[in-house]
Motif scaffolding. Sequence first.
Motif, PDB file in Angstrom:
ATOM      1  N   ALA A  67       0.831  -1.205   0.000  1.00  0.00           N
ATOM      2  CA  ALA A  67       0.000   0.000   0.000  1.00  0.00           C
ATOM      3  C   ALA A  67       0.868   1.259   0.000  1.00  0.00           C
ATOM      4  N   ILE A  68       1.969   1.230   0.744  1.00  0.00           N
ATOM      5  CA  ILE A  68       2.894   2.364   0.745  1.00  0.00           C
ATOM      6  C   ILE A  68       3.488   2.558  -0.647  1.00  0.00           C
ATOM      7  N   ASP A  69       3.939   1.481  -1.248  1.00  0.00           N
ATOM      8  CA  ASP A  69       4.518   1.572  -2.592  1.00  0.00           C
ATOM      9  C   ASP A  69       3.508   2.116  -3.594  1.00  0.00           C
ATOM     10  N   SER A  70       2.247   1.721  -3.450  1.00  0.00           N
ATOM     11  CA  SER A  70       1.212   2.176  -4.391  1.00  0.00           C
ATOM     12  C   SER A  70       0.976   3.681  -4.293  1.00  0.00           C
ATOM     13  N   ALA A  71       1.258   4.271  -3.136  1.00  0.00           N
ATOM     14  CA  ALA A  71       1.051   5.709  -2.941  1.00  0.00           C
ATOM     15  C   ALA A  71       2.186   6.547  -3.517  1.00  0.00           C
ATOM     16  N   HIS A  72       3.335   5.923  -3.809  1.00  0.00           N
ATOM     17  CA  HIS A  72       4.507   6.626  -4.345  1.00  0.00           C
ATOM     18  C   HIS A  72       4.854   7.868  -3.510  1.00  0.00           C
ATOM     19  N   PRO A  73       5.083   7.684  -2.208  1.00  0.00           N
ATOM     20  CA  PRO A  73       5.338   8.856  -1.360  1.00  0.00           C
ATOM     21  C   PRO A  73       6.726   9.436  -1.566  1.00  0.00           C
ATOM     22  N   ASP A  74       6.862  10.703  -1.219  1.00  0.00           N
ATOM     23  CA  ASP A  74       8.181  11.320  -1.169  1.00  0.00           C
ATOM     24  C   ASP A  74       8.893  10.960   0.121  1.00  0.00           C
ATOM     25  N   MET A  75       8.114  10.677   1.171  1.00  0.00           N
ATOM     26  CA  MET A  75       8.684  10.254   2.450  1.00  0.00           C
ATOM     27  C   MET A  75       7.612   9.577   3.277  1.00  0.00           C
ATOM     28  N   VAL A  76       8.052   8.838   4.283  1.00  0.00           N
ATOM     29  CA  VAL A  76       7.152   8.149   5.206  1.00  0.00           C
ATOM     30  C   VAL A  76       7.344   8.745   6.592  1.00  0.00           C
ATOM     31  N   LEU A  77       6.230   9.018   7.269  1.00  0.00           N
ATOM     32  CA  LEU A  77       6.246   9.547   8.629  1.00  0.00           C
ATOM     33  C   LEU A  77       5.694   8.488   9.575  1.00  0.00           C
ATOM     34  N   MET A  78       6.321   8.341  10.742  1.00  0.00           N
ATOM     35  CA  MET A  78       5.810   7.441  11.775  1.00  0.00           C
ATOM     36  C   MET A  78       5.522   8.263  13.017  1.00  0.00           C
ATOM     37  N   ALA A  79       4.260   8.195  13.485  1.00  0.00           N
ATOM     38  CA  ALA A  79       3.820   9.079  14.567  1.00  0.00           C
ATOM     39  C   ALA A  79       3.734   8.385  15.916  1.00  0.00           C
ATOM     40  N   GLY A  80       4.473   7.291  16.100  1.00  0.00           N
ATOM     41  CA  GLY A  80       4.589   6.698  17.427  1.00  0.00           C
ATOM     42  C   GLY A  80       3.705   5.500  17.690  1.00  0.00           C
ATOM     43  N   ASP A  81       4.020   4.806  18.789  1.00  0.00           N
ATOM     44  CA  ASP A  81       3.352   3.571  19.207  1.00  0.00           C
ATOM     45  C   ASP A  81       3.391   2.504  18.117  1.00  0.00           C
ATOM     46  N   MET A  82       4.513   2.428  17.436  1.00  0.00           N
ATOM     47  CA  MET A  82       4.704   1.350  16.472  1.00  0.00           C
ATOM     48  C   MET A  82       4.983   0.034  17.199  1.00  0.00           C
ATOM     49  N   ILE A  83       5.428   0.138  18.441  1.00  0.00           N
ATOM     50  CA  ILE A  83       5.608  -1.012  19.315  1.00  0.00           C
ATOM     51  C   ILE A  83       4.602  -0.908  20.457  1.00  0.00           C
ATOM     52  N   THR A  84       4.502  -1.965  21.239  1.00  0.00           N
ATOM     53  CA  THR A  84       3.710  -1.943  22.464  1.00  0.00           C
ATOM     54  C   THR A  84       4.674  -1.956  23.637  1.00  0.00           C
ATOM     55  N   GLY A  85       4.424  -1.079  24.604  1.00  0.00           N
ATOM     56  CA  GLY A  85       5.356  -0.896  25.699  1.00  0.00           C
ATOM     57  C   GLY A  85       5.671  -2.174  26.457  1.00  0.00           C
TER      58      GLY A  85
END
Length: 291
Positions: A67-85
């Motif tokens: 899905a990311i590749d299909s969007a052809h972004p200039d950059m990817v942002l991650m806004a946190g909680d990608m892990i569980t504490g």
Amino acid sequence: MTIKIILIALLLIIAAVIAIIYHDMTHFVVREYEIHSDKIEKDAVFCLLSDLHEKDYGDGNRALIEAIDSAHPDMVLMAGDMITGQNSHHKLNPEPVLSIIRKIVDKYPVYAANGNHEYKTWAIGGEGEEAYLNYEKVLTDLGVVLLRNTGTYLEEYNMEIHGLETSYEYFKKFFKAQMDVDYINGFFGVPCSERYQLLIAHNPIYFEEYCKWGADLTVSGHVHGGIARLPFLGGVLSPALMLFPKYDGGLFKNGDKYMVLSRGLGMHTVPIRFNNPGELCVIRVKSDKKS
């Protein structure tokens, strides 16, 4: 006969609710948002990931990567909680997010900020801190630009990206702690008004404060879309255990400033989703700058 019909209807409703919950816990959607600015030098496309909470969508998160590749972004942002504490009941499992990073970081720059789960894993010290620092090292070794209360300037876009990481005080239950502009200035200083200011800030409840600081675009997560969404009412419950939060997901505007609030991709405290599948945000910032 009437009782039988009522029971059948109730069973059908229960079955439908279970089916929706199962679907929304195992699927995500792509939503696109468009914003215009006369500050940004040229058009930019961002993919925004938030609140993955160690979830996999397919082997190695293949569906998300596609899905990311299909969007052809200039950059990817991650806004946190990608892990569980990490705590006594849960050991950190960074592999779901790392599997994404390994596949995309050579194609798109990745800028990340931490959420409350990354912060609390680091802040507890001991094994938690060690696990977090190992995770952080792998991220940065792969090439992720991790912004822990720091920023960077992208001259090509005339854009500064800042990552705000706040302490426990700003994630309390039933209560919104006061955040002064001086608190944000303490990390980043007074922003340059001639540059486009993009702020990655996990908790959206402080949107007005981010705007007062000078953020032209804030990207956030944390609320998980309100866990369950009801027609006309929106998200039901915030992580602060407040009903029908003002900021639950989508695009919000304050004057000439904006926030894109991701409904997140995973689950945590209340481990369900209803009428609220995971969300990958695609943000298109269009330049209105006159040549």
